[in-house]
Every structure is written in structure tokens, then in C-alpha cells.
Design a protein around this motif. Structure first.
Motif, PDB file in Angstrom:
ATOM      1  N   LYS A   9     -78.619  33.623  65.479  1.00  0.00           N
ATOM      2  CA  LYS A   9     -78.494  32.315  64.833  1.00  0.00           C
ATOM      3  C   LYS A   9     -77.036  31.889  64.739  1.00  0.00           C
ATOM      4  O   LYS A   9     -76.694  30.728  64.994  1.00  0.00           O
ATOM      5  CB  LYS A   9     -79.120  32.360  63.436  1.00  0.00           C
ATOM      6  N   GLN A  10     -76.175  32.836  64.374  1.00  0.00           N
ATOM      7  CA  GLN A  10     -74.752  32.522  64.270  1.00  0.00           C
ATOM      8  C   GLN A  10     -74.156  32.158  65.628  1.00  0.00           C
ATOM      9  O   GLN A  10     -73.333  31.249  65.738  1.00  0.00           O
ATOM     10  CB  GLN A  10     -74.000  33.711  63.665  1.00  0.00           C
ATOM     11  N   LEU A  11     -74.580  32.861  66.670  1.00  0.00           N
ATOM     12  CA  LEU A  11     -74.096  32.559  68.025  1.00  0.00           C
ATOM     13  C   LEU A  11     -74.555  31.179  68.472  1.00  0.00           C
ATOM     14  O   LEU A  11     -73.792  30.427  69.109  1.00  0.00           O
ATOM     15  CB  LEU A  11     -74.584  33.626  69.007  1.00  0.00           C
ATOM     16  N   THR A  12     -75.804  30.829  68.161  1.00  0.00           N
ATOM     17  CA  THR A  12     -76.320  29.506  68.527  1.00  0.00           C
ATOM     18  C   THR A  12     -75.570  28.415  67.784  1.00  0.00           C
ATOM     19  O   THR A  12     -75.180  27.394  68.367  1.00  0.00           O
ATOM     20  CB  THR A  12     -77.824  29.415  68.218  1.00  0.00           C
ATOM     21  N   ARG A  13     -75.349  28.645  66.498  1.00  0.00           N
ATOM     22  CA  ARG A  13     -74.611  27.659  65.697  1.00  0.00           C
ATOM     23  C   ARG A  13     -73.207  27.457  66.253  1.00  0.00           C
ATOM     24  O   ARG A  13     -72.733  26.319  66.380  1.00  0.00           O
ATOM     25  CB  ARG A  13     -74.538  28.130  64.240  1.00  0.00           C
ATOM     26  N   GLN A  14     -72.540  28.560  66.597  1.00  0.00           N
ATOM     27  CA  GLN A  14     -71.193  28.456  67.135  1.00  0.00           C
ATOM     28  C   GLN A  14     -71.191  27.761  68.487  1.00  0.00           C
ATOM     29  O   GLN A  14     -70.267  26.999  68.807  1.00  0.00           O
ATOM     30  CB  GLN A  14     -70.560  29.842  67.254  1.00  0.00           C
ATOM     31  N   ALA A  15     -72.236  28.001  69.295  1.00  0.00           N
ATOM     32  CA  ALA A  15     -72.339  27.328  70.599  1.00  0.00           C
ATOM     33  C   ALA A  15     -72.443  25.818  70.415  1.00  0.00           C
ATOM     34  O   ALA A  15     -71.868  25.038  71.196  1.00  0.00           O
ATOM     35  CB  ALA A  15     -73.549  27.852  71.367  1.00  0.00           C
ATOM     36  N   ILE A  16     -73.147  25.383  69.391  1.00  0.00           N
ATOM     37  CA  ILE A  16     -73.265  23.947  69.105  1.00  0.00           C
ATOM     38  C   ILE A  16     -71.912  23.372  68.710  1.00  0.00           C
ATOM     39  O   ILE A  16     -71.499  22.308  69.199  1.00  0.00           O
ATOM     40  CB  ILE A  16     -74.301  23.704  67.992  1.00  0.00           C
ATOM     41  N   LEU A  17     -71.204  24.088  67.831  1.00  0.00           N
ATOM     42  CA  LEU A  17     -69.889  23.614  67.397  1.00  0.00           C
ATOM     43  C   LEU A  17     -68.901  23.566  68.561  1.00  0.00           C
ATOM     44  O   LEU A  17     -68.132  22.610  68.708  1.00  0.00           O
ATOM     45  CB  LEU A  17     -69.348  24.511  66.284  1.00  0.00           C
ATOM     46  N   ASP A  18     -68.933  24.599  69.402  1.00  0.00           N
ATOM     47  CA  ASP A  18     -68.029  24.628  70.566  1.00  0.00           C
ATOM     48  C   ASP A  18     -68.347  23.497  71.530  1.00  0.00           C
ATOM     49  O   ASP A  18     -67.436  22.843  72.063  1.00  0.00           O
ATOM     50  CB  ASP A  18     -68.148  25.972  71.286  1.00  0.00           C
ATOM     51  N   ALA A  19     -69.634  23.254  71.752  1.00  0.00           N
ATOM     52  CA  ALA A  19     -70.038  22.154  72.640  1.00  0.00           C
ATOM     53  C   ALA A  19     -69.571  20.827  72.069  1.00  0.00           C
ATOM     54  O   ALA A  19     -69.086  19.951  72.795  1.00  0.00           O
ATOM     55  CB  ALA A  19     -71.558  22.157  72.813  1.00  0.00           C
ATOM     56  N   GLY A  20     -69.713  20.682  70.757  1.00  0.00           N
ATOM     57  CA  GLY A  20     -69.279  19.444  70.118  1.00  0.00           C
ATOM     58  C   GLY A  20     -67.803  19.190  70.320  1.00  0.00           C
ATOM     59  O   GLY A  20     -67.397  18.090  70.691  1.00  0.00           O
ATOM     60  N   MET A  21     -66.995  20.200  70.108  1.00  0.00           N
ATOM     61  CA  MET A  21     -65.563  19.986  70.235  1.00  0.00           C
ATOM     62  C   MET A  21     -65.165  19.680  71.668  1.00  0.00           C
ATOM     63  O   MET A  21     -64.303  18.829  71.917  1.00  0.00           O
ATOM     64  CB  MET A  21     -64.805  21.214  69.716  1.00  0.00           C
ATOM     65  N   ARG A  22     -65.806  20.344  72.638  1.00  0.00           N
ATOM     66  CA  ARG A  22     -65.486  20.060  74.044  1.00  0.00           C
ATOM     67  C   ARG A  22     -65.854  18.619  74.390  1.00  0.00           C
ATOM     68  O   ARG A  22     -65.059  17.893  75.006  1.00  0.00           O
ATOM     69  CB  ARG A  22     -66.237  21.032  74.974  1.00  0.00           C
ATOM     70  N   LEU A  23     -67.045  18.203  74.002  1.00  0.00           N
ATOM     71  CA  LEU A  23     -67.505  16.859  74.367  1.00  0.00           C
ATOM     72  C   LEU A  23     -66.782  15.779  73.573  1.00  0.00           C
ATOM     73  O   LEU A  23     -66.460  14.721  74.118  1.00  0.00           O
ATOM     74  CB  LEU A  23     -69.019  16.750  74.148  1.00  0.00           C
ATOM     75  N   PHE A  24     -66.542  16.024  72.290  1.00  0.00           N
ATOM     76  CA  PHE A  24     -65.819  15.037  71.495  1.00  0.00           C
ATOM     77  C   PHE A  24     -64.430  14.796  72.085  1.00  0.00           C
ATOM     78  O   PHE A  24     -63.923  13.673  72.075  1.00  0.00           O
ATOM     79  CB  PHE A  24     -65.681  15.495  70.042  1.00  0.00           C
TER      80      PHE A  24
END
Length: 201
Positions: A9-24
């Protein structure tokens, strides 16, 4: 088994945050959709909604983690014996440099922190608590050294300093303060005025 599930769950959450920062950073905050985030993170769109309810919530969670890391670095590098104003300046300078990286991100973070929607209330409170946890020990040490009165409500003192930071950052956004140096000089002056008052000695 529960430990492995929690780690996933923590890895998935971090993947979402990382994706957000890259795309933003590449597409801009407004042009990034939840679908874009799901594709970038390699997960289903529905999975994102099991962690975050809005795009703003993803952004604020990222901001909170980054501010936490910045503040941890400040704690490690600063001297606990420095004057209260110098320690407060170190904290707010770190926040300013984070905001300064991208004005759109900074504006959104400040707006959602102080005028949060119902969906973003929890993340905004977490950012607020981050500052309280960071600043209260600084002020307590200042009381022990006689730099602050012992009977002060420290949450209200934090409100004084944080309010001054907001006024000064607003002046930077509106370009009344032309540079980062102007911002820092003005903020420090206002902090010292708060510490020592405006009346004649």
C-alpha cells in the motif's frame, strides 16, 4: 502477511505521488488528469481513488512530504542555541525555497492550506501540524533561554510568525518584493519587530 500488504500500500501511494510530481512538472497541474496519473503510476484509475479523493489531495500530500524532508534537514543542520528568530527564519526560508520552485504549485499549496475544500481538510491539517510540531520546540527553548515570556500561548506565537510569513509571501507573489533576497530581508525585519515590539524602548 499484513506487513507485506501494508508495504504494498505504501509503495502504491508513493507511486501515485511520484507520478503526480512528474506530470505536474511536465504538463502543469491544471492539464494533468486523474487518468494521466493512473497511467503514469501503472495502476488503475479506481486504485487512485482508494488512496486520494481529489487531484488537489495528491498534490497536498506531496507538498507535506517534501516540507517534512526540508524541515528535517533544517533541524539537523541548525543549532538549537541559535536565537528564536534565526531558527524561525531557517524554517520559513526552507518553505519559501520550496514555493519558489514553481509559483503555480506554491499558490495552490497556500490556497488549499488556508482555504481548504472539505475533501482537502485532512491534508491541510497535516501540513499545519507539521509546522506546529516543528516550531513549538524552538519556541520552548527560546522560553528557557529567556528570549520569550514563559506564559505565552505558543500556538498563538506560531500564528504571529506564520501570519507574517503569509503577508510577506503575498507581497512576493504580487511582486511588491522583487527578489528572494527582498523577501527574506523583509521577513526577518518583521520577525524582529514581533519579538521586540513597535513602541519606543
Amino acid at each position: 502477511m499484513s506487513g507485506r500488504r501494508e508495504e504494498k500500500k505504501q509503495l502504491t501511494r508513493q507511486a501515485i505521488l511520484d507520478a503526480g510530481m512528474r506530470l505536474f512538472s511536465v504538463k502543469g497541474y491544471k492539464n494533468t488528469s486523474i487518468t494521466d496519473l493512473a497511467v503514469e503510476a501503472g495502476i488503475g484509475k479506481g486504485t487512485i481513488y482508494s488512496y486520494f479523493t481529489t487531484k488537489q489531495e495528491i498534490f497536498l500530500a506531496f507538498c507535506r512530504e517534501q516540507l517534512y524532508l526540508i524541515n528535517q534537514d533544517i533541524v539537523r543542520s541548525a543549532s538549537c542555541e541559535d536565537h528564536v528568530v534565526d531558527q524561525m527564519m531557517a524554517v520559513f526560508t526552507g518553505t519559501f525555497h520550496f514555493i519558489k520552485q514553481d509559483r503555480e504549485f506554491g499558490r495552490l499549496m497556500l490556497r488549499e492550506s488556508f482555504f481548504p475544500t472539505e475533501h482537502n481538510l485532512e491534508q491541510s491539517q497535516k501540513i499545519e501540524n507539521l509546522y506546529i510540531d516543528m516550531l513549538v520546540p524552538i519556541l520552548q527553548r527560546g522560553q528557557e533561554r529567556g528570549e520569550l515570556r514563559s506564559e505565552l500561548d505558543l500556538i498563538l506565537v506560531i500564528g504571529h510568525f506564520y501570519g507574517l510569513f503569509l503577508i510577506t509571501i503575498s507581497a512576493w507573489f504580487t511582486e511588491r518584493l522583487a527578489s528572494g533576497d527582498d523577501f527574506l530581508e523583509t521577513l526577518k525585519t518583521m520577525f524582529y519587530q514581533t519579538m521586540y515590539g513597535l513602541a519606543p524602548a
